[in-house]
Scaffold this active site. Structure first.
Site, PDB file in Angstrom:
ATOM      1  N   TYR A   1       0.287   4.283 -11.658  1.00  0.00           N
ATOM      2  CA  TYR A   1       0.314   3.652 -10.326  1.00  0.00           C
ATOM      3  C   TYR A   1       0.785   4.656  -9.272  1.00  0.00           C
ATOM      4  O   TYR A   1       0.171   4.798  -8.205  1.00  0.00           O
ATOM      5  CB  TYR A   1       1.252   2.447 -10.395  1.00  0.00           C
ATOM      6  CG  TYR A   1       1.487   1.717  -9.099  1.00  0.00           C
ATOM      7  CD1 TYR A   1       0.502   0.909  -8.534  1.00  0.00           C
ATOM      8  CD2 TYR A   1       2.719   1.796  -8.446  1.00  0.00           C
ATOM      9  CE1 TYR A   1       0.730   0.209  -7.354  1.00  0.00           C
ATOM     10  CE2 TYR A   1       2.960   1.100  -7.273  1.00  0.00           C
ATOM     11  CZ  TYR A   1       1.961   0.310  -6.726  1.00  0.00           C
ATOM     12  OH  TYR A   1       2.206  -0.384  -5.561  1.00  0.00           O
TER      13      TYR A   1
HETATM   14  N1  NAD Z   1       4.773  -6.137  -2.918  1.00  0.00           N
HETATM   15  C1  NAD Z   1       5.403  -4.970  -2.785  1.00  0.00           C
HETATM   16  O1  NAD Z   1       6.624  -4.919  -2.626  1.00  0.00           O
HETATM   17  C2  NAD Z   1       4.637  -3.672  -2.823  1.00  0.00           C
HETATM   18  C3  NAD Z   1       5.347  -2.471  -2.919  1.00  0.00           C
HETATM   19  C4  NAD Z   1       4.653  -1.273  -2.859  1.00  0.00           C
HETATM   20  C5  NAD Z   1       3.275  -1.286  -2.713  1.00  0.00           C
HETATM   21  N2  NAD Z   1       2.593  -2.459  -2.659  1.00  0.00           N
HETATM   22  C6  NAD Z   1       1.133  -2.411  -2.502  1.00  0.00           C
HETATM   23  O2  NAD Z   1       0.726  -3.345  -1.510  1.00  0.00           O
HETATM   24  C7  NAD Z   1      -0.559  -3.886  -1.852  1.00  0.00           C
HETATM   25  C8  NAD Z   1      -0.491  -5.398  -1.917  1.00  0.00           C
HETATM   26  O3  NAD Z   1       0.523  -5.764  -2.816  1.00  0.00           O
HETATM   27  P1  NAD Z   1       0.846  -7.280  -3.216  1.00  0.00           P
HETATM   28  O4  NAD Z   1       2.235  -7.270  -3.710  1.00  0.00           O
HETATM   29  O5  NAD Z   1       0.465  -8.203  -2.113  1.00  0.00           O
HETATM   30  O6  NAD Z   1      -0.149  -7.478  -4.456  1.00  0.00           O
HETATM   31  P2  NAD Z   1      -0.559  -8.835  -5.175  1.00  0.00           P
HETATM   32  O7  NAD Z   1      -0.789  -8.454  -6.577  1.00  0.00           O
HETATM   33  O8  NAD Z   1       0.404  -9.936  -4.858  1.00  0.00           O
HETATM   34  O9  NAD Z   1      -1.914  -9.210  -4.432  1.00  0.00           O
HETATM   35  C9  NAD Z   1      -3.029  -8.416  -4.471  1.00  0.00           C
HETATM   36  C10 NAD Z   1      -4.278  -9.216  -4.081  1.00  0.00           C
HETATM   37  O10 NAD Z   1      -5.351  -8.403  -4.517  1.00  0.00           O
HETATM   38  C11 NAD Z   1      -6.202  -9.150  -5.380  1.00  0.00           C
HETATM   39  N3  NAD Z   1      -6.745  -8.251  -6.374  1.00  0.00           N
HETATM   40  C12 NAD Z   1      -6.082  -7.684  -7.409  1.00  0.00           C
HETATM   41  N4  NAD Z   1      -6.912  -6.880  -8.111  1.00  0.00           N
HETATM   42  C13 NAD Z   1      -8.115  -6.955  -7.490  1.00  0.00           C
HETATM   43  C14 NAD Z   1      -9.374  -6.370  -7.753  1.00  0.00           C
HETATM   44  N5  NAD Z   1      -9.543  -5.540  -8.788  1.00  0.00           N
HETATM   45  N6  NAD Z   1     -10.387  -6.654  -6.927  1.00  0.00           N
HETATM   46  C15 NAD Z   1     -10.230  -7.506  -5.880  1.00  0.00           C
HETATM   47  N7  NAD Z   1      -9.052  -8.090  -5.592  1.00  0.00           N
HETATM   48  C16 NAD Z   1      -8.012  -7.829  -6.389  1.00  0.00           C
HETATM   49  C17 NAD Z   1      -5.327 -10.235  -5.971  1.00  0.00           C
HETATM   50  O11 NAD Z   1      -6.123 -11.331  -6.409  1.00  0.00           O
HETATM   51  C18 NAD Z   1      -4.405 -10.562  -4.802  1.00  0.00           C
HETATM   52  O12 NAD Z   1      -4.999 -11.533  -3.950  1.00  0.00           O
HETATM   53  C19 NAD Z   1      -0.944  -3.212  -3.165  1.00  0.00           C
HETATM   54  O13 NAD Z   1      -1.713  -2.064  -2.904  1.00  0.00           O
HETATM   55  C20 NAD Z   1       0.392  -2.826  -3.753  1.00  0.00           C
HETATM   56  O14 NAD Z   1       0.287  -1.770  -4.671  1.00  0.00           O
HETATM   57  C21 NAD Z   1       3.247  -3.655  -2.722  1.00  0.00           C
END
Ligand code: NAD
Length: 251
Positions: free
Chosen positions: A154
């Site tokens: 990741y």
């Molecule tokens: N939540 C955090 O604290 C955090 C921290 C660092 C980075 N991020 C990054 O922020 C972004 C969003 O994070 P989040 O926590 O909302 O993620 P999440 O997993 O809650 O949501 C992601 C969304 O993407 C969709 N999804 C997942 N895989 C998919 C695919 N292969 N094709 C199409 N849709 C897909 C899911 O259905 C969901 O609606 C990501 O890139 C994550 O790596 C989040």
């Protein structure tokens, strides 16, 4: 009154049905944009389409499938007449020690992270060029910047996205396409489940954030993405913006 800083803009938000992506979709629509939501989760995608009406088109699909990127761009142009903003938010990975991560684990992180971001950027380029004023927001992570244990694939995918974004910012500046990265820290459903399972660890993590809490996807993260997508950020490109309560301070 909500500011209409995205009035008339057409956007694609990957993973835009729930979590941070869902918050971005709602904020974009509230600020006047129309959004193609690309997401794996059909139920959540249909729900947000119903909630937001004509301003949203849900496209079910996996971002690691290159044809989904082409279809998303064609849908935006067909339904909204142009494409001005691309948000590459979706990504998935498995957490385990580096030496235990399999090829399959690496492919998942790279295919849904780096390659999906690349494919959507390339698919969108011809349309973004036409607008003469476009914005791409890609997603990195503090896990990459900090080298968080158990996040090898990741972290590698997320740092590769930052490198790619800086190159594209330089190459595509000539078309006035801006490319920036957001690294969020937000209390999404996944983080909330972890907080319930390990309340002490969660409390410790939250206390280590200078602003003293995990971010809220709607109030803390989506507005930063909305700013980068808008003309208010017209002189910003190639930047990584930390939406993390002050946890990481880039220089
Ligand atoms: N939540 C955090 O604290 C955090 C921290 C660092 C980075 N991020 C990054 O922020 C972004 C969003 O994070 P989040 O926590 O909302 O993620 P999440 O997993 O809650 O949501 C992601 C969304 O993407 C969709 N999804 C997942 N895989 C998919 C695919 N292969 N094709 C199409 N849709 C897909 C899911 O259905 C969901 O609606 C990501 O890139 C994550 O790596 C989040």
């Amino acid at each position: 009154m909500t500011s209409r800083t995205l009035q008339g803009k057409s956007a694609i938000v990957t993973g835009g049905a729930s979590g941070i992506g869902g918050a971005i979709t709602r904020l974009f629509v509230a600020r006047g944009a129309r959004v193609v939501v690309v997401d794996l989760q059909e139920e959540a995608g249909q729900a947000i389409e119903k909630e937001l009406g004509d301003a949203v088109v849900f496209l079910p699909g996996d971002v690691s499938d290159r044809t989904v990127a082409d279809t998303a761009v064609a849908t935006a142009v067909d339904r909204f007449g142009s494409l001005d903003v691309l948000v590459n938010n979706a990504s998935v990975s498995r957490q385990k020690p580096f030496e235990e991560q399999t090829d399959d684990d690496w492919n998942l992180a790279m295919d849904t992270g780096l390659y999906a971001t690349r494919n959507f950027m390339l698919a969108a380029l011809p349309e973004l060029k036409k607008t003469g004023n476009a914005s791409i927001v890609n997603f990195g992570s503090g896990a990459g910047l900090n080298g968080q244990p158990n996040q090898a694939s990741y972290a590698a995918a997320k740092e590769a996205i930052r490198g790619l974004s800086r190159v594209a910012a330089n190459e595509w500046a000539t078309f006035n396409i801006r490319v920036n990265v957001v690294c969020p820290m937000a209390l999404t459903a996944g983080v909330a489940a972890w907080a319930d399972a390990r309340p002490e660890q969660y409390a410790q993590s939250a206390a280590s954030v200078p602003l003293g809490r995990f971010g809220d996807p709607d109030r803390d993260v989506a507005p930063i993405v909305g700013f980068l997508a808008s003309d208010d950020a017209q002189y910003m490109t190639g930047q990584t913006v930390m939406a993390d309560g002050g946890s990481v301070k880039l220089r």
